[in-house]
Design a protein around this motif. Structure first.
Motif, mmCIF file in Angstrom:
data_model
loop_
_atom_site.group_PDB
_atom_site.id
_atom_site.type_symbol
_atom_site.label_atom_id
_atom_site.label_comp_id
_atom_site.label_asym_id
_atom_site.label_seq_id
_atom_site.Cartn_x
_atom_site.Cartn_y
_atom_site.Cartn_z
ATOM 1 N N ARG A 472 0.824 -1.204 0.000
ATOM 2 C CA ARG A 472 0.000 0.000 0.000
ATOM 3 C C ARG A 472 0.863 1.260 0.000
ATOM 4 O O ARG A 472 0.687 2.141 -0.835
ATOM 5 N N SER A 473 1.828 1.345 0.920
ATOM 6 C CA SER A 473 2.662 2.549 1.027
ATOM 7 C C SER A 473 3.850 2.527 0.090
ATOM 8 O O SER A 473 4.458 3.554 -0.189
ATOM 9 N N TRP A 474 4.212 1.357 -0.389
ATOM 10 C CA TRP A 474 5.373 1.120 -1.250
ATOM 11 C C TRP A 474 6.686 1.487 -0.539
ATOM 12 O O TRP A 474 7.661 1.893 -1.145
ATOM 13 N N GLN A 475 6.692 1.262 0.782
ATOM 14 C CA GLN A 475 7.889 1.469 1.587
ATOM 15 C C GLN A 475 8.482 0.129 1.992
ATOM 16 O O GLN A 475 7.755 -0.856 2.185
ATOM 17 N N GLU A 476 9.806 0.091 2.147
ATOM 18 C CA GLU A 476 10.473 -1.140 2.553
ATOM 19 C C GLU A 476 10.098 -1.509 3.982
ATOM 20 O O GLU A 476 10.135 -0.671 4.884
ATOM 21 N N VAL A 477 9.763 -2.784 4.178
ATOM 22 C CA VAL A 477 9.437 -3.313 5.499
ATOM 23 C C VAL A 477 10.631 -4.062 6.070
ATOM 24 O O VAL A 477 10.992 -3.906 7.238
ATOM 25 N N ALA A 478 11.249 -4.887 5.246
ATOM 26 C CA ALA A 478 12.388 -5.696 5.679
ATOM 27 C C ALA A 478 13.102 -6.222 4.445
ATOM 28 O O ALA A 478 12.591 -6.143 3.323
ATOM 29 N N ARG A 479 14.292 -6.757 4.677
ATOM 30 C CA ARG A 479 15.000 -7.496 3.637
ATOM 31 C C ARG A 479 15.833 -8.584 4.292
ATOM 32 O O ARG A 479 16.320 -8.424 5.411
ATOM 33 N N ALA A 480 15.977 -9.688 3.574
ATOM 34 C CA ALA A 480 16.794 -10.813 4.032
ATOM 35 C C ALA A 480 18.030 -10.879 3.147
ATOM 36 O O ALA A 480 17.924 -11.191 1.954
ATOM 37 N N VAL A 481 19.189 -10.569 3.712
ATOM 38 C CA VAL A 481 20.418 -10.400 2.939
ATOM 39 C C VAL A 481 21.211 -11.701 2.907
ATOM 40 O O VAL A 481 21.422 -12.346 3.947
ATOM 41 N N LEU A 482 21.685 -12.072 1.719
ATOM 42 C CA LEU A 482 22.496 -13.275 1.531
ATOM 43 C C LEU A 482 23.971 -12.918 1.511
ATOM 44 O O LEU A 482 24.341 -11.771 1.216
ATOM 45 N N PRO A 483 24.844 -13.880 1.771
ATOM 46 C CA PRO A 483 26.290 -13.593 1.748
ATOM 47 C C PRO A 483 26.886 -13.578 0.347
ATOM 48 O O PRO A 483 28.088 -13.362 0.197
ATOM 49 N N TYR A 484 26.083 -13.806 -0.685
ATOM 50 C CA TYR A 484 26.586 -13.837 -2.048
ATOM 51 C C TYR A 484 25.481 -13.430 -3.016
ATOM 52 O O TYR A 484 24.336 -13.183 -2.609
ATOM 53 N N ALA A 485 25.827 -13.394 -4.293
ATOM 54 C CA ALA A 485 24.871 -12.998 -5.336
ATOM 55 C C ALA A 485 24.224 -14.226 -5.958
ATOM 56 O O ALA A 485 24.916 -15.200 -6.292
ATOM 57 N N LEU A 486 22.915 -14.173 -6.112
ATOM 58 C CA LEU A 486 22.201 -15.164 -6.912
ATOM 59 C C LEU A 486 22.192 -14.710 -8.364
ATOM 60 O O LEU A 486 22.132 -13.510 -8.639
ATOM 61 N N PRO A 487 22.232 -15.637 -9.317
ATOM 62 C CA PRO A 487 22.149 -15.238 -10.735
ATOM 63 C C PRO A 487 20.786 -14.626 -11.048
ATOM 64 O O PRO A 487 19.841 -14.702 -10.258
ATOM 65 N N SER A 488 20.689 -14.042 -12.234
ATOM 66 C CA SER A 488 19.422 -13.467 -12.690
ATOM 67 C C SER A 488 18.329 -14.522 -12.657
ATOM 68 O O SER A 488 18.548 -15.670 -13.041
ATOM 69 N N GLY A 489 17.144 -14.135 -12.206
ATOM 70 C CA GLY A 489 16.018 -15.050 -12.197
ATOM 71 C C GLY A 489 14.990 -14.647 -13.238
ATOM 72 O O GLY A 489 14.999 -13.525 -13.737
ATOM 73 N N PHE A 490 14.095 -15.552 -13.558
ATOM 74 C CA PHE A 490 13.000 -15.236 -14.457
ATOM 75 C C PHE A 490 11.691 -15.174 -13.664
ATOM 76 O O PHE A 490 11.313 -14.127 -13.180
ATOM 77 N N HIS A 491 11.026 -16.329 -13.508
ATOM 78 C CA HIS A 491 9.695 -16.301 -12.895
ATOM 79 C C HIS A 491 9.600 -17.262 -11.712
ATOM 80 O O HIS A 491 10.397 -18.188 -11.583
ATOM 81 N N GLY A 492 8.600 -17.022 -10.883
ATOM 82 C CA GLY A 492 8.398 -17.870 -9.722
ATOM 83 C C GLY A 492 7.029 -17.640 -9.131
ATOM 84 O O GLY A 492 6.080 -17.254 -9.820
ATOM 85 N N CYS A 493 6.892 -17.852 -7.814
ATOM 86 C CA CYS A 493 5.606 -17.712 -7.160
ATOM 87 C C CYS A 493 5.809 -17.610 -5.653
ATOM 88 O O CYS A 493 6.888 -17.949 -5.129
ATOM 89 N N PHE A 494 4.786 -17.152 -4.964
ATOM 90 C CA PHE A 494 4.752 -17.200 -3.509
ATOM 91 C C PHE A 494 3.666 -18.185 -3.114
ATOM 92 O O PHE A 494 2.527 -18.092 -3.585
ATOM 93 N N VAL A 495 4.015 -19.161 -2.250
ATOM 94 C CA VAL A 495 3.060 -20.153 -1.783
ATOM 95 C C VAL A 495 2.933 -19.996 -0.274
ATOM 96 O O VAL A 495 3.885 -20.271 0.470
ATOM 97 N N PRO A 496 1.778 -19.509 0.208
ATOM 98 C CA PRO A 496 1.624 -19.341 1.658
ATOM 99 C C PRO A 496 1.546 -20.682 2.374
ATOM 100 O O PRO A 496 1.168 -21.698 1.783
ATOM 101 N N SER A 497 1.926 -20.668 3.647
ATOM 102 C CA SER A 497 1.865 -21.906 4.439
ATOM 103 C C SER A 497 0.914 -21.738 5.605
ATOM 104 O O SER A 497 0.469 -20.615 5.888
#
Length: 497
Positions: A472-497
């Motif tokens: 709604r506000s388009w403001q950052e809430v959080a981020r989870a930082v990795l110790p390295y770079a992932l390659p470029s991605g294409f498509h995926g999904c979010f699956v709630p649990s």
């Protein structure tokens, strides 16, 4: 800059900055290339599956990733390089003799590793039943994936009589839960139970969410060009209709088999053919076909019918030509933001189709594609769109996408577009890069944008992070930082649990 290890990674705890919403629990899955030795374009890279397990109450994000065990991947590992590509450099034309040698190499590779060398399921990953299904443009590149371990469980072997070598790399899920997609052939096929050859055609199908190996034919439509299939990456689907949009971008089979160049990657652009749209009722009713001026739409944001049932609105990421495909060449991706290799222009548009038009009509209204927002607001380039999944195939208001703050050779921002007002909100971190966003609705939310948007981003320091934005506000809430770079991605999904 540290890069993702080639071996499988399981249970890596990311460093969470900020506080994840307590209600946010589930997994972000992503598919995309992760091994590029010998590749010319990004999508030649071997498929690497990624999972972010997100637990809001404990403020924890756990990463796993591994390569998909396709025939293509096994051949690349054995050879130490990618030998069979979807695209070749335009400055490296091959003679007829070299082309025959390349085709012979494909034949020998098929004998050595199996006939499914084109099964690099690198494009998307979607839930189906209790499993995930990884997809690409080929039917053989369809794999069952374990949702927790990301292990490759096996190729999907269809048992339904629908023929075709290529398909949409995306399928669209109806509100009922069924999936809709298409398959197509490169050459004439034998009719079942008959010695007669049938011209190649496009088959539109629907599929139960619980039967990955069975598809139900809805309709068949002819090719725009009698002997050459059109590249169709995705089709727009509403509650009652699917629309097969054939833009004049045709597979160049010679380029694919003989390692030669085409107009754009492995495709030829034939704008003089115009575009062809097939309106397919999902209840099996009569198909109507329309002609239109040439345009290109690879990704469709959404499709929905008007309240009075007279119009079908198709929202797309559209371009005037396939030039945007060249931005996936590795040299361009690696060139840097200040180079001459800039992201090609694209825009968010709506095509409104009068459902009362008779079969054979020409869609000559101007403009055929109506812009839904000012192009300057998203940097004259956006891609990889998403919406609230509760509005899929139905009326909606908000679209989310990767976009641009120029100069840039990659998508480096995320935007929220209000399709009713044209307002655009942009998130941007200078020196970074962005990929496809996913919308996660807040349980019990009453508004369409009540939730968060998640996206994998590349930080300015070269490390990847899972970014969480308040939708709604388009403001950052959080981020989870990795110790390295992932390659470029294409498509995926979010699956709630």
């Amino acid at each position: 800059m540290a890069v993702a290890p080639a071996c499988p990674v399981d249970g890596l705890h990311a460093r969470v900055v900020g506080k994840l919403p307590d209600w946010l629990r589930g997994s972000v899955y992503r598919n995309g290339p992760g091994m590029f030795e010998g590749a010319h374009a990004v999508f030649d890279g071997c498929a690497m599956l990624v999972r972010f397990e997100v637990d809001g109450p404990s403020n924890r994000v756990v990463l796993s990733h591994r390569f998909l065990e396709s025939t293509y991947y096994k051949a690349v590992k054995a050879n130490g390089t990618i030998k069979w590509r979807m695209a070749h450099p335009p400055d490296a034309p091959r003679s007829a003799l070299q082309g025959l040698a390349y085709a012979g190499g494909i034949a020998l590779g098929a004998l050595q590793y199996g006939r499914h060398l084109g099964d690099n399921a690198v494009v998307s990953i979607l839930p189906q039943g209790n499993e995930l299904i990884a997809h690409t443009e080929t039917v053989s590149g369809t794999f069952r994936i374990h949702p927790e371990t990301l292990e490759t469980l096996g190729r999907v072997h269809y048992r339904d009589g629908i023929h075709g070598l290529v398909k949409t790399a995306h399928q669209t899920q109806l509100p009922s839960g069924d999936w809709v997609g298409l398959a197509a052939d490169f050459s004439p096929t034998l009719e079942p139970g008959s010695p007669q050859l049938a011209m190649p055609e496009i088959t539109v199908f629907r599929q139960s969410p619980w039967r990955a190996d069975r598809r139900q034919k809805i309709a068949a439509v002819p090719y725009m060009h009698p002997t050459r299939p059109t590249w169709i990456h995705e089709i727009p689907v509403s509650e009652n209709y699917a629309v097969v949009v054939q833009n004049p971008l045709l597979y160049n089979v010679r380029a694919l088999l003989m390692g030669q160049t085409a107009d754009f990657m492995a495709f030829d652009w034939r704008p003089e053919l115009g575009s062809m749209l097939h309106l397919v009722p999902l209840d099996g009713g009569k198909v109507k076909t329309y002609r239109a001026p040439a345009f290109l739409a690879a990704h469709w944001v959404n499709a929905f019918e008007s309240a009075d049932g007279r119009q079908l609105h198709l929202d797309a990421i559209a371009a005037q030509s396939p030039a945007l495909m060249s931005q996936w060449e590795l040299d361009r991706v690696r060139a840097g933001p200040d180079s001459s290799c800039q992201v090609e222009p694209s825009r968010l548009c709506r095509l409104s189709l009068d459902l009362g038009l008779p079969d054979g009509s020409f869609l000559g209204q101007k403009p055929l594609l109506r812009p839904l927002a000012e192009e300057a607001a998203f940097g004259y380039g956006l891609e990889l769109p998403a919406i609230n999944p509760g509005n899929r195939c139905r009326p909606y208001r908000y679209a989310y996408a990767a976009c641009c703050v120029r100069p840039t050779n990659v998508y480096n921002a995320l935007c929220k577009v209000d399709t009713h007002t044209g307002e655009v909100k942009t998130w941007h971190e200078p020196g970074g890069a962005t990929w496809e966003p996913f919308f996660a609705p807040r349980p019990g939310g009453r508004s369409e944008d009540d939730g968060v948007v998640l996206s994998t981003v590349m930080q300015p320091d070269g490390r990847s992070a899972l970014l969480v934005l308040d939708a709604r506000s388009w403001q950052e809430v959080a981020r989870a930082v990795l110790p390295y770079a992932l390659p470029s991605g294409f498509h995926g999904c979010f699956v709630p649990s």
